[in-house]
Scaffold this motif. Structure first.
Motif, PDB file in Angstrom:
ATOM      1  N   LEU A  76       0.835  -1.148   0.165  1.00 36.38           N
ATOM      2  CA  LEU A  76      -0.136   0.139  -0.134  1.00 36.38           C
ATOM      3  C   LEU A  76       1.047   1.246   0.302  1.00 36.38           C
ATOM      4  O   LEU A  76       1.542   1.159   1.019  1.00 36.38           O
ATOM      5  N   VAL A  77       0.550   1.855  -0.999  1.00 39.56           N
ATOM      6  CA  VAL A  77       1.336   2.896  -1.144  1.00 39.56           C
ATOM      7  C   VAL A  77       0.923   4.972  -0.800  1.00 39.56           C
ATOM      8  O   VAL A  77      -0.423   4.454  -1.236  1.00 39.56           O
ATOM      9  N   LEU A  78       0.858   5.847  -0.225  1.00 39.35           N
ATOM     10  CA  LEU A  78       0.435   6.575  -0.216  1.00 39.35           C
ATOM     11  C   LEU A  78       1.149   7.302  -0.658  1.00 39.35           C
ATOM     12  O   LEU A  78       2.376   7.492  -0.640  1.00 39.35           O
ATOM     13  N   TRP A  79       1.164   8.365  -1.696  1.00 42.35           N
ATOM     14  CA  TRP A  79       1.139   8.705  -3.037  1.00 42.35           C
ATOM     15  C   TRP A  79       1.104  10.243  -2.657  1.00 42.35           C
ATOM     16  O   TRP A  79      -0.139  11.242  -2.382  1.00 42.35           O
ATOM     17  N   LEU A  80       2.207  11.531  -2.677  1.00 43.71           N
ATOM     18  CA  LEU A  80       2.117  13.033  -2.523  1.00 43.71           C
ATOM     19  C   LEU A  80       2.604  13.720  -3.252  1.00 43.71           C
ATOM     20  O   LEU A  80       4.230  13.630  -3.104  1.00 43.71           O
ATOM     21  N   THR A  81       2.049  13.975  -4.059  1.00 39.55           N
ATOM     22  CA  THR A  81       3.236  15.181  -5.173  1.00 39.55           C
ATOM     23  C   THR A  81       3.177  16.441  -4.377  1.00 39.55           C
ATOM     24  O   THR A  81       2.918  16.552  -3.521  1.00 39.55           O
ATOM     25  N   GLY A  82       4.171  16.962  -5.059  1.00 48.01           N
ATOM     26  CA  GLY A  82       5.179  18.322  -4.594  1.00 48.01           C
ATOM     27  C   GLY A  82       4.623  19.609  -4.913  1.00 48.01           C
ATOM     28  O   GLY A  82       2.942  19.344  -4.997  1.00 48.01           O
ATOM     29  N   GLY A  83       4.921  20.304  -5.276  1.00 44.64           N
ATOM     30  CA  GLY A  83       4.833  21.499  -5.192  1.00 44.64           C
ATOM     31  C   GLY A  83       5.188  22.820  -4.109  1.00 44.64           C
ATOM     32  O   GLY A  83       6.473  23.419  -4.351  1.00 44.64           O
ATOM     33  N   PRO A  84       5.012  22.538  -2.939  1.00 43.50           N
ATOM     34  CA  PRO A  84       3.653  22.075  -2.045  1.00 43.50           C
ATOM     35  C   PRO A  84       2.372  23.285  -3.333  1.00 43.50           C
ATOM     36  O   PRO A  84       2.191  23.862  -3.385  1.00 43.50           O
ATOM     37  N   GLY A  85       1.279  21.877  -3.171  1.00 41.41           N
ATOM     38  CA  GLY A  85       0.103  22.162  -3.711  1.00 41.41           C
ATOM     39  C   GLY A  85      -0.484  21.680  -5.201  1.00 41.41           C
ATOM     40  O   GLY A  85      -1.401  22.368  -5.809  1.00 41.41           O
ATOM     41  N   CYS A  86       0.668  21.055  -5.703  1.00 39.06           N
ATOM     42  CA  CYS A  86       0.166  20.110  -6.860  1.00 39.06           C
ATOM     43  C   CYS A  86      -0.506  18.919  -6.755  1.00 39.06           C
ATOM     44  O   CYS A  86      -0.376  18.288  -5.390  1.00 39.06           O
ATOM     45  N   SER A  87      -1.501  18.974  -7.723  1.00 38.46           N
ATOM     46  CA  SER A  87      -2.918  18.066  -6.982  1.00 38.46           C
ATOM     47  C   SER A  87      -2.286  16.469  -6.857  1.00 38.46           C
ATOM     48  O   SER A  87      -1.469  16.298  -7.847  1.00 38.46           O
ATOM     49  N   ALA A  88      -2.932  15.623  -6.842  1.00 42.50           N
ATOM     50  CA  ALA A  88      -2.280  14.282  -6.971  1.00 42.50           C
ATOM     51  C   ALA A  88      -3.088  13.566  -7.852  1.00 42.50           C
ATOM     52  O   ALA A  88      -2.425  12.862  -8.646  1.00 42.50           O
ATOM     53  N   PHE A  89      -3.459  14.209  -8.511  1.00 41.85           N
ATOM     54  CA  PHE A  89      -3.934  13.902 -10.324  1.00 41.85           C
ATOM     55  C   PHE A  89      -3.076  13.838 -10.746  1.00 41.85           C
ATOM     56  O   PHE A  89      -2.996  13.660 -11.900  1.00 41.85           O
ATOM     57  N   SER A  90      -2.303  14.883 -10.657  1.00 38.41           N
ATOM     58  CA  SER A  90      -1.292  14.842 -11.253  1.00 38.41           C
ATOM     59  C   SER A  90      -0.240  14.150 -11.566  1.00 38.41           C
ATOM     60  O   SER A  90       0.527  14.012 -12.773  1.00 38.41           O
ATOM     61  N   GLY A  91      -0.347  13.824 -10.633  1.00 35.75           N
ATOM     62  CA  GLY A  91       0.889  12.114  -9.925  1.00 35.75           C
ATOM     63  C   GLY A  91       0.536  10.709 -11.713  1.00 35.75           C
ATOM     64  O   GLY A  91       0.533  10.090 -11.554  1.00 35.75           O
ATOM     65  N   LEU A  92      -0.897  11.048 -10.646  1.00 31.85           N
ATOM     66  CA  LEU A  92      -1.952  10.005 -11.300  1.00 31.85           C
ATOM     67  C   LEU A  92      -1.991   9.994 -12.934  1.00 31.85           C
ATOM     68  O   LEU A  92      -2.054   8.651 -13.327  1.00 31.85           O
ATOM     69  N   VAL A  93      -1.975  10.693 -13.884  1.00 29.02           N
ATOM     70  CA  VAL A  93      -1.981  10.491 -14.980  1.00 29.02           C
ATOM     71  C   VAL A  93      -0.657  11.284 -15.684  1.00 29.02           C
ATOM     72  O   VAL A  93      -0.992  10.858 -16.596  1.00 29.02           O
ATOM     73  N   TYR A  94       0.119  12.361 -15.131  1.00 33.86           N
ATOM     74  CA  TYR A  94       1.645  11.905 -15.615  1.00 33.86           C
ATOM     75  C   TYR A  94       2.211  11.722 -15.346  1.00 33.86           C
ATOM     76  O   TYR A  94       3.043  11.357 -16.146  1.00 33.86           O
ATOM     77  N   GLU A  95       2.395  10.901 -14.347  1.00 28.70           N
ATOM     78  CA  GLU A  95       3.367   9.976 -13.627  1.00 28.70           C
ATOM     79  C   GLU A  95       3.280   8.787 -13.536  1.00 28.70           C
ATOM     80  O   GLU A  95       3.434   8.092 -14.353  1.00 28.70           O
ATOM     81  N   ILE A  96       2.076   7.974 -12.653  1.00 26.74           N
ATOM     82  CA  ILE A  96       1.982   6.694 -12.311  1.00 26.74           C
ATOM     83  C   ILE A  96       1.470   5.909 -12.204  1.00 26.74           C
ATOM     84  O   ILE A  96       0.827   4.869 -11.350  1.00 26.74           O
ATOM     85  N   GLY A  97      -0.175   6.835 -12.707  1.00 26.87           N
ATOM     86  CA  GLY A  97      -1.427   6.285 -12.494  1.00 26.87           C
ATOM     87  C   GLY A  97      -1.639   5.920 -13.762  1.00 26.87           C
ATOM     88  O   GLY A  97      -1.454   5.476 -14.384  1.00 26.87           O
TER      89      GLY A  97
END
Length: 477
Positions: A76-97
């Motif tokens: 189980l991985v808890l993913w926190l996108t950086g920024g601060p303030g960048c949406s998790a959707f950015s990590g999901l759709v542009y990186e590892i989702g």
């Protein structure tokens, strides 16, 4: 009416969970399909809110995707996108989702999706969290709750994780990892320390924390940004004479420069002329200018360097702009996320509470946020004795947070080298280089991703999936 109700039940099943333990109130939906994707989703997607803070005035929104391999056995991985303030959707759709935009065929009002063959959900269950509050779809019920800082944000994320696990007890036995990239290099080690301390104090639920992963991580702003000069020299962006003179006259300090040091300032101007047209997020890709307003001229002042990092800048296009008719720039890819996430039918499908945010943005630069953790290095040092497994990876063409600075602070931990600097391969080609450090049960793997930018999975998804698959399995990279 009956048919419409049946269709709604097919598209998502909404669940509200209230548990007396920990006073947990969780509201989530199982999403069967999404606008832009044809047919049913071939993976299990859950979205929802969990309240944290006093009286749950902060509502943190998340996307949870079960492993497409073995949800019961995979981490189980808890993913926190950086920024601060960048949406998790950015990590999901542009990186590892598991989803990515179909740029070739997205001509209508709602962009279309493709399946990402290199999604990390092939080997892990992943919670993508919109944090801190004000990021993505996360919101607060009081204006005071929007005042945020590193340490408070990590405490709220820790509370979120505890409540999420109480509402999802079947994942309590899974190995738990905390992961993130860019600015999350500051907050993830703080959060891991929070979780570890909670385990020592007997906090419930008992978490099965095994380690953490960081990509292109900001660790210490001074040290990371100072490493850009050396990186530029190693990548032949500045010649040796300029590098040697700058290093000598600035004495290795390129950020907090003495304004009376005229020789250093002159050298930095030479450096600026050499690299001002370089895309710092990926030095081989074109640098594109924003439409408005005109950016401040290049400077080695700390605030300007941070503001001009391309990773945080999206393009402000007018309605008449035709992206397809302009020279390609990676930032154009980010426009699709704005179109999709701000569509009302999309927000309804995701279970977004109406009226809680004015407009979704990929990276919210207007957060009321105080950076009260100047360096996360001390947290890395504290966690060594815990025996965790750690993966640090860096795209080797990233000048936002250069790998040479990351490698330097890792070396300062004074760990024993278990496996020295060596290439790792994907399909018979060098995918990067890695080194493994250890101290008793603690192991830290540092890997570069050849050709990767800021951050690596967006540029080299196939290689990064191979990397994480091997690391989870405890294979050599």
């Amino acid at each position: 009416m009956a048919a419409a109700a049946a269709a709604a039940l097919l598209s998502c099943s909404c669940v509200v969970v209230y548990l007396l333990l920990g006073n947990v109130f969780a509201s989530y939906s199982i999403i069967k399909n999404l606008p832009g994707f044809p047919g049913d989703l071939p993976f299990k997607l859950e979205t929802g809110y969990i309240g944290v803070g006093e009286l749950d005035e902060v509502q943190l929104f998340y996307y949870f995707i079960e492993s497409q391999r073995s949800p019961e056995d995979d981490p189980l991985v808890l993913w926190l996108t950086g920024g601060p303030g960048c949406s998790a959707f950015s990590g999901l759709v542009y990186e590892i989702g598991p989803l990515s935009f179909d740029y070739q065929n997205s001509k209508g009002n709602i962009p279309k999706f493709l399946l990402n063959p290199y999604s990390w959900t092939k080997v892990a269950n992943i919670i993508f969290l919109d944090q801190p509050v004000g990021t993505g779809f996360s919101y607060a019920t009081t204006w005071q709750a929007y005042n945020m800082k590193d340490t408070l944000s990590t405490k709220q994320t820790y509370t979120f994780l505890r409540k999420w696990l109480i509402a999802h007890p079947k994942f309590l036995s899974n190995e738990l990892y905390v992961a993130g990239d860019s600015y999350s290099g500051v907050t993830v080690p703080v959060l891991v320390q929070e979780i570890s301390d909670g385990m020592d104090m007997g906090h419930e639920p008992r978490m099965n924390l095994k380690g953490y992963m960081l990509g292109n991580p900001l660790t210490d702003e001074d040290k990371d940004l100072n490493s850009r000069i050396r990186f530029a020299y190693l990548k032949a962006l500045i010649e040796y004479e300029i590098y040697k003179s700058t290093k000598r006259n600035c004495k290795g300090e390129y950020i907090n420069v003495d304004p009376s040091n005229s020789l250093c300032l002159a050298d930095l101007q030479n450096v600026t002329r050499c690299i001002e047209r370089i895309n710092t997020a990926q030095i081989l890709e074109p640098k594109c200018t924003r439409h408005s307003p005109k950016p401040t001229p290049p400077s080695w002042n700390r605030s300007i360097i941070v503001e001009q990092d391309q990773y945080h800048n999206d393009f402000l296009l007018s309605p008449t702009d035709e992206v397809s008719s302009r020279p390609w720039c990676r930032n154009y890819n980010y426009i699709y996320s704005y179109t999709w996430a701000n569509d009302k039918t999309v927000q309804k499908a995701l279970g977004i509470r109406e009226g809680t945010i004015k407009q979704w943005v990929r990276c919210n630069s207007s957060l009321s946020y105080t950076k009260d953790v100047p360096t996360s290095l001390v947290y890395h040092q504290n966690l060594i004795k815990k025996g965790y497994q750690v993966l640090i990876y860096s795209g080797d063409h990233d000048m936002v947070i250069p790998y040479v600075g990351t490698k330097k602070w890792i070396k300062s931990l004074n760990l024993t080298i278990q496996y020295g600097w060596q290439p790792w391969l994907v399909d018979g080609q060098v995918a990067g280089y890695s080194v493994v450090y250890s101290q008793k049960d603690y192991h830290l793997t540092f890997a570069t991703v050849k050709g990767g930018g800021h951050t690596a999975p967006e540029y080299k998804p196939k290689e990064c999936l191979a990397m994480i698959f091997r690391w989870f399995a405890e294979y050599p990279l």
